[in-house]
Design a protein around this motif. Structure first.
Motif, mmCIF file in Angstrom:
data_model
loop_
_atom_site.group_PDB
_atom_site.id
_atom_site.type_symbol
_atom_site.label_atom_id
_atom_site.label_comp_id
_atom_site.label_asym_id
_atom_site.label_seq_id
_atom_site.Cartn_x
_atom_site.Cartn_y
_atom_site.Cartn_z
ATOM 1 N N ALA A 211 0.702 -1.314 -0.053
ATOM 2 C CA ALA A 211 -0.108 0.148 0.139
ATOM 3 C C ALA A 211 0.908 1.293 0.037
ATOM 4 C CB ALA A 211 -0.844 0.052 1.254
ATOM 5 N N LEU A 212 2.174 1.300 -0.234
ATOM 6 C CA LEU A 212 3.210 2.261 -0.116
ATOM 7 C C LEU A 212 2.690 3.696 -1.047
ATOM 8 C CD1 LEU A 212 5.289 3.238 1.279
ATOM 9 C CD2 LEU A 212 7.034 2.204 -0.257
ATOM 10 N N PRO A 213 2.103 3.377 -2.378
ATOM 11 C CA PRO A 213 1.876 4.406 -3.207
ATOM 12 C C PRO A 213 0.706 5.163 -2.476
ATOM 13 C CG PRO A 213 2.205 2.432 -4.696
ATOM 14 C CD PRO A 213 2.475 1.978 -3.087
ATOM 15 N N SER A 214 -0.230 4.424 -2.140
ATOM 16 C CA SER A 214 -1.394 5.089 -1.392
ATOM 17 C C SER A 214 -1.071 5.748 -0.244
ATOM 18 C CB SER A 214 -2.474 4.226 -1.257
ATOM 19 O OG SER A 214 -2.855 3.483 -2.341
ATOM 20 N N LEU A 215 -0.285 5.210 0.510
ATOM 21 C CA LEU A 215 0.128 5.878 1.905
ATOM 22 C C LEU A 215 0.909 7.253 1.604
ATOM 23 C CD1 LEU A 215 1.617 2.852 3.765
ATOM 24 C CD2 LEU A 215 -0.609 3.832 4.011
ATOM 25 N N LEU A 216 1.855 7.202 0.636
ATOM 26 C CA LEU A 216 2.514 8.409 0.107
ATOM 27 C C LEU A 216 1.552 9.540 -0.407
ATOM 28 C CD1 LEU A 216 5.810 7.275 -1.228
ATOM 29 C CD2 LEU A 216 5.609 8.192 0.855
ATOM 30 N N ALA A 217 0.583 9.069 -1.195
ATOM 31 C CA ALA A 217 -0.437 9.980 -1.535
ATOM 32 C C ALA A 217 -1.248 10.593 -0.599
ATOM 33 C CB ALA A 217 -1.465 9.279 -2.521
ATOM 34 N N GLY A 218 -1.291 9.688 0.823
ATOM 35 C CA GLY A 218 -2.291 10.483 1.884
ATOM 36 C C GLY A 218 -1.346 11.136 2.474
ATOM 37 N N LEU A 219 0.025 10.877 2.574
ATOM 38 C CA LEU A 219 0.954 11.807 3.374
ATOM 39 C C LEU A 219 0.898 13.038 2.635
ATOM 40 C CD1 LEU A 219 3.147 12.298 5.271
ATOM 41 C CD2 LEU A 219 4.897 11.094 3.691
ATOM 42 N N ARG A 220 1.151 13.140 1.447
ATOM 43 C CA ARG A 220 0.934 14.390 0.678
ATOM 44 C C ARG A 220 -0.275 15.357 0.776
ATOM 45 N NH1 ARG A 220 2.408 14.215 -5.620
ATOM 46 N NH2 ARG A 220 4.524 14.258 -4.848
ATOM 47 N N LEU A 221 -1.558 14.646 0.707
ATOM 48 C CA LEU A 221 -2.425 15.651 1.074
ATOM 49 C C LEU A 221 -2.526 15.640 2.509
ATOM 50 C CD1 LEU A 221 -5.067 13.176 -0.925
ATOM 51 C CD2 LEU A 221 -4.430 15.605 -1.221
ATOM 52 N N ARG A 281 10.836 9.040 -4.027
ATOM 53 C CA ARG A 281 12.184 8.744 -5.143
ATOM 54 C C ARG A 281 12.878 7.662 -4.278
ATOM 55 N NH1 ARG A 281 14.375 13.377 -8.860
ATOM 56 N NH2 ARG A 281 12.419 14.055 -9.953
ATOM 57 N N LEU A 282 13.024 7.703 -2.986
ATOM 58 C CA LEU A 282 13.472 7.149 -2.039
ATOM 59 C C LEU A 282 13.062 5.727 -1.861
ATOM 60 C CD1 LEU A 282 16.166 6.967 -0.261
ATOM 61 C CD2 LEU A 282 14.679 7.698 1.686
ATOM 62 N N LEU A 283 11.748 5.517 -1.452
ATOM 63 C CA LEU A 283 11.028 4.068 -1.094
ATOM 64 C C LEU A 283 10.418 3.476 -2.360
ATOM 65 C CD1 LEU A 283 9.056 5.724 1.941
ATOM 66 C CD2 LEU A 283 11.135 4.495 2.131
ATOM 67 N N MET A 284 10.300 4.228 -3.534
ATOM 68 C CA MET A 284 9.781 3.610 -4.558
ATOM 69 C C MET A 284 10.482 3.793 -5.846
ATOM 70 S SD MET A 284 5.791 3.888 -4.251
ATOM 71 C CE MET A 284 5.623 5.707 -4.366
ATOM 72 N N PRO A 285 11.860 3.648 -5.979
ATOM 73 C CA PRO A 285 12.885 3.893 -7.246
ATOM 74 C C PRO A 285 12.478 3.346 -8.421
ATOM 75 C CG PRO A 285 13.891 2.296 -5.715
ATOM 76 C CD PRO A 285 12.693 2.791 -4.862
ATOM 77 N N TRP A 286 11.834 2.285 -8.416
ATOM 78 C CA TRP A 286 11.024 1.732 -9.483
ATOM 79 C C TRP A 286 10.241 2.460 -10.419
ATOM 80 C CZ3 TRP A 286 9.909 0.102 -4.980
ATOM 81 C CH2 TRP A 286 8.450 -0.055 -4.508
ATOM 82 N N ARG A 287 9.461 3.556 -9.547
ATOM 83 C CA ARG A 287 8.471 4.423 -10.156
ATOM 84 C C ARG A 287 9.000 5.314 -11.218
ATOM 85 N NH1 ARG A 287 3.397 6.274 -6.848
ATOM 86 N NH2 ARG A 287 2.900 6.521 -9.012
ATOM 87 N N THR A 288 8.350 5.448 -12.452
ATOM 88 C CA THR A 288 8.785 6.767 -13.107
ATOM 89 C C THR A 288 8.364 8.015 -12.895
ATOM 90 O OG1 THR A 288 8.317 5.077 -15.147
ATOM 91 C CG2 THR A 288 8.502 7.230 -15.769
#
Length: 294
Positions: A211-221, A281-288
Motif C-alpha cells: 500500500a506504499l503508493p497510497s500511503l505516500l499519496a495520503g501523506l502528501r494530502l 523517489r527514495l522508497l519507490m525507486p522503480w516508479r517513473t
C-alpha cells in the motif's frame, strides 16, 4: 492476411513455395516509433521557474508604475526589506519555530490516527463494519466548522490549535491507507498466511509495502492540509507564530509583513510537497517520475 493476398491466394502459395520474402506493398508505410529525447533536470527546473519569475516581474512592474499602491500590496523590494527587518529582530525565526512545532505535532497525531484507522478498517472485516461508516460521515464535516467547538472544549490554548490540525490531517491519511490496504493482492496475503506469517508480521511485511503508493499519496494530502489548518488554527487568538504576525500586521496595515507571512505559508506548502516527492523517489525507486512519458 492483406487484401492483395486475400484477392490472389495463388500469389501467397507461390511465395511460400519459392521461400523468398514477399515484396513490400507500395501502399504501406513502415511504422516509425517516436523516440522522445529525455529532458535534463536543468531544463525542467528552468521551465518550472518561468511561472514564478513572470509573476514576480508583473508584481514589480505594477508596483514601479503605480498600478499597485503600497496600501494594497507592498512592492517586492519592500517585502525583502521586511524580511530583513523581521529576521534581524528575531520575530520571524521565533514565529516560524512556533508555527512549525504546531503543524508538526498536529501532523504527527493525524498521520498516526489515520494510519491506524486505515489499517484497521482495510485489513479486518470487523473494523470495516464497526468504524468505516462513522469515519466516512465525520470526514465530510469541514474542519473549519469545528473551530468554535474546539474553543469551547479546549479554550484558546495550544491544545485546540494542535488538535484542529490533527483532525484536518487524519482523514486524508485514513482514506488513502484504507484504500491501499484493501487493494493488496489477496493471493499474496493468503500465500504468506500459508507460510505461517502472523497478523502483525503480515501487515508489516506485506500489506504496508503493497500500500506504499497510497500511503505516500495520503501523506502528501495530509501535509498540504496541515499548512491550511495551521492558518486556520492561528486565527484562534494566537499570541505567537506566523498567524500572530499577520494579526499584528493587519492592525498596523503593514502589507509588506502580510506579504511575508503569506509567502512563508506558501513556502511551507512547497517544502512539504518536495519532501513527499523525495520520499517517493527514495522508497519507490522503480516508479517513473511524473511527466516522463509526456
Amino acid at each position: 492476411m492483406s487484401d492483395t493476398a486475400a484477392a490472389s491466394p495463388g500469389l501467397v502459395r507461390r511465395e511460400a513455395d519459392s521461400g523468398e520474402p514477399a515484396a513490400p506493398h507500395t501502399g504501406l508505410v513502415r511504422p516509425r516509433p517516436q523516440l522522445r529525447r529525455a529532458r535534463g533536470r536543468g531544463y525542467a527546473l528552468a521551465v518550472r521557474t518561468v511561472g514564478p519569475v513572470l509573476l514576480l516581474a508583473l508584481w514589480w512592474v505594477a508596483s514601479a508604475t503605480g498600478l499597485l499602491t503600497p496600501d494594497v500590496l507592498a512592492s517586492p523590494g519592500a517585502v525583502v526589506r521586511a524580511v530583513g527587518e523581521l529576521w534581524g529582530n528575531g520575530q520571524l525565526p521565533d514565529a516560524l519555530t512556533i508555527s512549525l512545532t504546531r503543524s508538526g505535532l498536529g501532523l504527527l497525531i493525524g498521520l498516526a490516527a489515520g494510519l491506524t484507522l486505515g489499517i484497521t478498517t482495510g485489513f479486518t472485516r470487523l473494523g470495516d463494519e464497526l468504524l468505516d461508516s462513522s469515519l466516512q460521515t465525520l470526514r465530510t464535516i469541514p474542519f473549519l466548522s469545528l473551530v468554535p467547538l474546539f474553543m469551547v472544549w479546549f479554550g484558546i490554548n495550544e491544545t485546540a490549535k494542535v488538535l484542529l490540525i490533527a483532525v484536518a490531517t487524519t482523514f486524508p491519511m485514513y482514506v488513502s491507507t484504507s484504500s491501499g490496504v484493501r487493494n493488496t493482492d489477496p493471493k499474496l496475503i493468503e500465500a504468506m498466511r500459508s507460510f505461517g506469517l502472523g497478523r502483525l508480521a503480515l501487515v508489516r511485511e506485506v500489506v504496508l509495502p503493497g500500500a506504499l503508493p497510497s500511503l505516500l499519496a495520503g501523506l502528501r494530502l495530509s501535509m498540504t492540509l496541515s499548512v491550511i489548518a495551521l492558518i486556520a488554527a492561528e486565527e484562534i487568538n494566537a499570541t505567537a507564530g506566523i498567524g500572530y504576525l499577520m494579526s499584528q500586521a493587519q492592525s498596523y496595515a503593514r502589507t509588506d509583513v502580510l506579504a511575508v507571512c503569506i509567502l512563508v505559508y506558501g513556502l511551507l506548502g512547497l517544502t512539504a510537497d518536495i519532501v513527499v516527492r523525495l520520499l517517493e523517489r527514495l522508497l519507490m525507486p522503480w516508479r517513473t517520475p511524473q511527466g516522463a512519458t509526456r
